[in-house]
Design a protein around this motif. Structure first.
Motif, PDB file in Angstrom:
ATOM      1  N   VAL A 225       6.028  34.287 -21.570  1.00 18.26           N
ATOM      2  CA  VAL A 225       7.428  34.360 -22.014  1.00 18.26           C
ATOM      3  C   VAL A 225       8.347  34.684 -20.837  1.00 18.26           C
ATOM      4  N   VAL A 226       7.946  35.614 -19.988  1.00 20.49           N
ATOM      5  CA  VAL A 226       8.774  35.957 -18.819  1.00 20.49           C
ATOM      6  C   VAL A 226       8.951  34.735 -17.931  1.00 20.49           C
ATOM      7  N   SER A 227       7.888  33.989 -17.720  1.00 18.43           N
ATOM      8  CA  SER A 227       7.962  32.781 -16.895  1.00 18.43           C
ATOM      9  C   SER A 227       8.971  31.785 -17.463  1.00 18.43           C
TER      10      SER A 227
ATOM     11  N   ALA B  86      11.652  39.284 -28.593  1.00 18.26           N
ATOM     12  CA  ALA B  86      10.542  40.079 -29.122  1.00 18.26           C
ATOM     13  C   ALA B  86       9.327  39.208 -29.419  1.00 18.26           C
ATOM     14  N   ILE B  87       8.222  39.546 -28.787  1.00 15.60           N
ATOM     15  CA  ILE B  87       6.954  38.859 -29.038  1.00 15.60           C
ATOM     16  C   ILE B  87       6.271  39.567 -30.200  1.00 15.60           C
ATOM     17  N   LEU B  88       6.051  38.844 -31.275  1.00 17.64           N
ATOM     18  CA  LEU B  88       5.511  39.453 -32.488  1.00 17.64           C
ATOM     19  C   LEU B  88       3.992  39.575 -32.503  1.00 17.64           C
ATOM     20  N   ASP B  89       3.301  38.712 -31.790  1.00 19.62           N
ATOM     21  CA  ASP B  89       1.834  38.719 -31.837  1.00 19.62           C
ATOM     22  C   ASP B  89       1.300  39.988 -31.182  1.00 19.62           C
ATOM     23  N   TYR B  90       0.592  40.780 -31.963  1.00 17.91           N
ATOM     24  CA  TYR B  90       0.091  42.064 -31.470  1.00 17.91           C
ATOM     25  C   TYR B  90      -1.410  41.966 -31.202  1.00 17.91           C
ATOM     26  N   GLN B  91      -2.200  42.046 -32.244  1.00 19.55           N
ATOM     27  CA  GLN B  91      -3.648  42.019 -32.078  1.00 19.55           C
ATOM     28  C   GLN B  91      -4.201  40.650 -32.460  1.00 19.55           C
ATOM     29  N   MET B  92      -3.620  39.636 -31.887  1.00 16.19           N
ATOM     30  CA  MET B  92      -3.944  38.248 -32.193  1.00 16.19           C
ATOM     31  C   MET B  92      -5.431  37.943 -31.982  1.00 16.19           C
ATOM     32  N   GLU B  93      -6.013  38.533 -30.959  1.00 20.53           N
ATOM     33  CA  GLU B  93      -7.418  38.281 -30.660  1.00 20.53           C
ATOM     34  C   GLU B  93      -8.364  39.131 -31.507  1.00 20.53           C
ATOM     35  N   GLU B  94      -7.866  40.223 -32.069  1.00 18.16           N
ATOM     36  CA  GLU B  94      -8.728  41.180 -32.754  1.00 18.16           C
ATOM     37  C   GLU B  94      -8.747  41.078 -34.281  1.00 18.16           C
ATOM     38  N   THR B  95      -7.648  40.597 -34.878  1.00 20.12           N
ATOM     39  CA  THR B  95      -7.553  40.639 -36.331  1.00 20.12           C
ATOM     40  C   THR B  95      -6.803  39.434 -36.887  1.00 20.12           C
ATOM     41  N   ALA B  96      -7.204  39.008 -38.048  1.00 16.52           N
ATOM     42  CA  ALA B  96      -6.558  37.864 -38.689  1.00 16.52           C
ATOM     43  C   ALA B  96      -5.143  38.215 -39.170  1.00 16.52           C
ATOM     44  N   GLU B  97      -4.892  39.492 -39.451  1.00 13.82           N
ATOM     45  CA  GLU B  97      -3.573  39.889 -39.950  1.00 13.82           C
ATOM     46  C   GLU B  97      -2.500  39.730 -38.878  1.00 13.82           C
TER      47      GLU B  97
ATOM     48  N   ASN C  39       8.399  29.429 -32.702  1.00 17.69           N
ATOM     49  CA  ASN C  39       7.203  29.591 -33.529  1.00 17.69           C
ATOM     50  C   ASN C  39       6.089  28.647 -33.085  1.00 17.69           C
ATOM     51  N   GLY C  40       5.046  29.208 -32.487  1.00 20.77           N
ATOM     52  CA  GLY C  40       3.910  28.406 -32.042  1.00 20.77           C
ATOM     53  C   GLY C  40       3.997  28.080 -30.567  1.00 20.77           C
ATOM     54  N   ALA C  41       2.846  27.848 -29.950  1.00 21.56           N
ATOM     55  CA  ALA C  41       2.760  27.644 -28.498  1.00 21.56           C
ATOM     56  C   ALA C  41       3.653  26.509 -28.004  1.00 21.56           C
ATOM     57  N   ALA C  42       3.687  25.399 -28.711  1.00 22.76           N
ATOM     58  CA  ALA C  42       4.512  24.265 -28.268  1.00 22.76           C
ATOM     59  C   ALA C  42       6.001  24.608 -28.359  1.00 22.76           C
ATOM     60  N   ASP C  43       6.420  25.248 -29.446  1.00 23.29           N
ATOM     61  CA  ASP C  43       7.830  25.585 -29.636  1.00 23.29           C
ATOM     62  C   ASP C  43       8.295  26.641 -28.635  1.00 23.29           C
ATOM     63  N   ILE C  44       7.413  27.547 -28.248  1.00 21.26           N
ATOM     64  CA  ILE C  44       7.780  28.606 -27.311  1.00 21.26           C
ATOM     65  C   ILE C  44       8.244  28.024 -25.977  1.00 21.26           C
ATOM     66  N   GLU C  45       7.747  26.865 -25.630  1.00 21.98           N
ATOM     67  CA  GLU C  45       8.180  26.202 -24.393  1.00 21.98           C
ATOM     68  C   GLU C  45       9.695  25.972 -24.383  1.00 21.98           C
TER      69      GLU C  45
ATOM     70  N   GLY D 191      23.958  45.420 -32.816  1.00 24.93           N
ATOM     71  CA  GLY D 191      24.655  44.146 -32.692  1.00 24.93           C
ATOM     72  C   GLY D 191      24.148  43.275 -31.549  1.00 24.93           C
ATOM     73  N   VAL D 192      22.945  43.557 -31.071  1.00 24.72           N
ATOM     74  CA  VAL D 192      22.341  42.764 -30.000  1.00 24.72           C
ATOM     75  C   VAL D 192      21.503  41.663 -30.651  1.00 24.72           C
ATOM     76  N   PRO D 193      21.755  40.395 -30.337  1.00 28.93           N
ATOM     77  CA  PRO D 193      20.987  39.307 -30.955  1.00 28.93           C
ATOM     78  C   PRO D 193      19.483  39.441 -30.678  1.00 28.93           C
ATOM     79  N   VAL D 194      18.694  39.077 -31.679  1.00 29.78           N
ATOM     80  CA  VAL D 194      17.236  39.170 -31.598  1.00 29.78           C
ATOM     81  C   VAL D 194      16.647  37.762 -31.623  1.00 29.78           C
ATOM     82  N   ILE D 195      15.838  37.478 -30.615  1.00 30.74           N
ATOM     83  CA  ILE D 195      15.137  36.205 -30.498  1.00 30.74           C
ATOM     84  C   ILE D 195      13.654  36.507 -30.712  1.00 30.74           C
ATOM     85  N   LEU D 196      13.072  35.964 -31.769  1.00 31.89           N
ATOM     86  CA  LEU D 196      11.667  36.220 -32.073  1.00 31.89           C
ATOM     87  C   LEU D 196      10.784  35.137 -31.463  1.00 31.89           C
ATOM     88  N   VAL D 197       9.625  35.564 -30.990  1.00 28.88           N
ATOM     89  CA  VAL D 197       8.626  34.669 -30.422  1.00 28.88           C
ATOM     90  C   VAL D 197       7.306  34.962 -31.126  1.00 28.88           C
ATOM     91  N   GLN D 198       6.727  33.935 -31.734  1.00 29.25           N
ATOM     92  CA  GLN D 198       5.448  34.102 -32.431  1.00 29.25           C
ATOM     93  C   GLN D 198       4.498  33.000 -31.971  1.00 29.25           C
TER      94      GLN D 198
END
Length: 157
Positions: A22-24, A75-86, A131-137, A104-111
């Motif tokens: 995401v930083v890149s 904000a990157i929402l994926d937390y324990q993506m490798e560890e849990t299905a939730e 939403n999703g690896a392709a869209d994150i680009e 009042g600061v706009p929020v951009i979500l990344v999942q």
């Protein structure tokens, strides 16, 4: 040029890989100040004992100040993506999203995991969702000057 606060967990290799991706992309974005991305993991108050009360106070106050002064919180929402299905978002990231919304600061979500549902409160509080690896680009081309709404009809929980 816009400044960004990057809200995200950074406690595992997978989480740090997502942060770096995401930083890149944000650094490629012409509407963001390339040195204006606040990455909390790079501001850990090394002069204080990690986890001590003084460290907690310094870290909390620094992060809150940076959220409030940013032009947007990504904000990157994926937390324990490798560890849990939730794969629910990290509680610190959720706090930072709520703080940004209240200020009042706009929020951009990344999942990264496009198949995951969004929490109802998150689904109603964001300005844009990638939403999703392709869209994150598309983060590299998003207009952080105009910050157009970018909604996705997702199932909520």
């Amino acid at each position: 040029m816009n400044t960004i606060y990057l809200a995200s967990p950074f406690f595992s290799e997978g989480q740090n890989d997502r942060v770096n991706k995401v930083v890149s992309l944000l650094r490629e974005n012409a509407t963001i100040q390339s040195d204006g991305i606040f990455i909390p993991s790079e501001h850990q108050h090394e002069d204080l004992e990690f986890g001590s009360f003084k460290w907690q106070v310094a870290t909390y106050n620094s992060d809150v100040r940076q959220v409030r002064k940013a032009n947007a919180v990504v904000a990157i929402l994926d937390y324990q993506m490798e560890e849990t299905a939730e794969n629910e978002p990290d509680s610190g990231t959720i706090f930072e999203i709520g703080l940004a919304w209240q200020a009042g600061v706009p929020v951009i979500l990344v999942q990264f995991d496009a198949d995951k549902k969004l929490n109802l409160m998150l689904a109603q509080s964001y300005t844009a969702l990638f939403n999703g690896a392709a869209d994150i680009e598309n983060l590299k081309d998003y207009d952080f000057n105009a910050m157009p709404q970018r909604y996705i009809d997702k199932e909520v929980f």
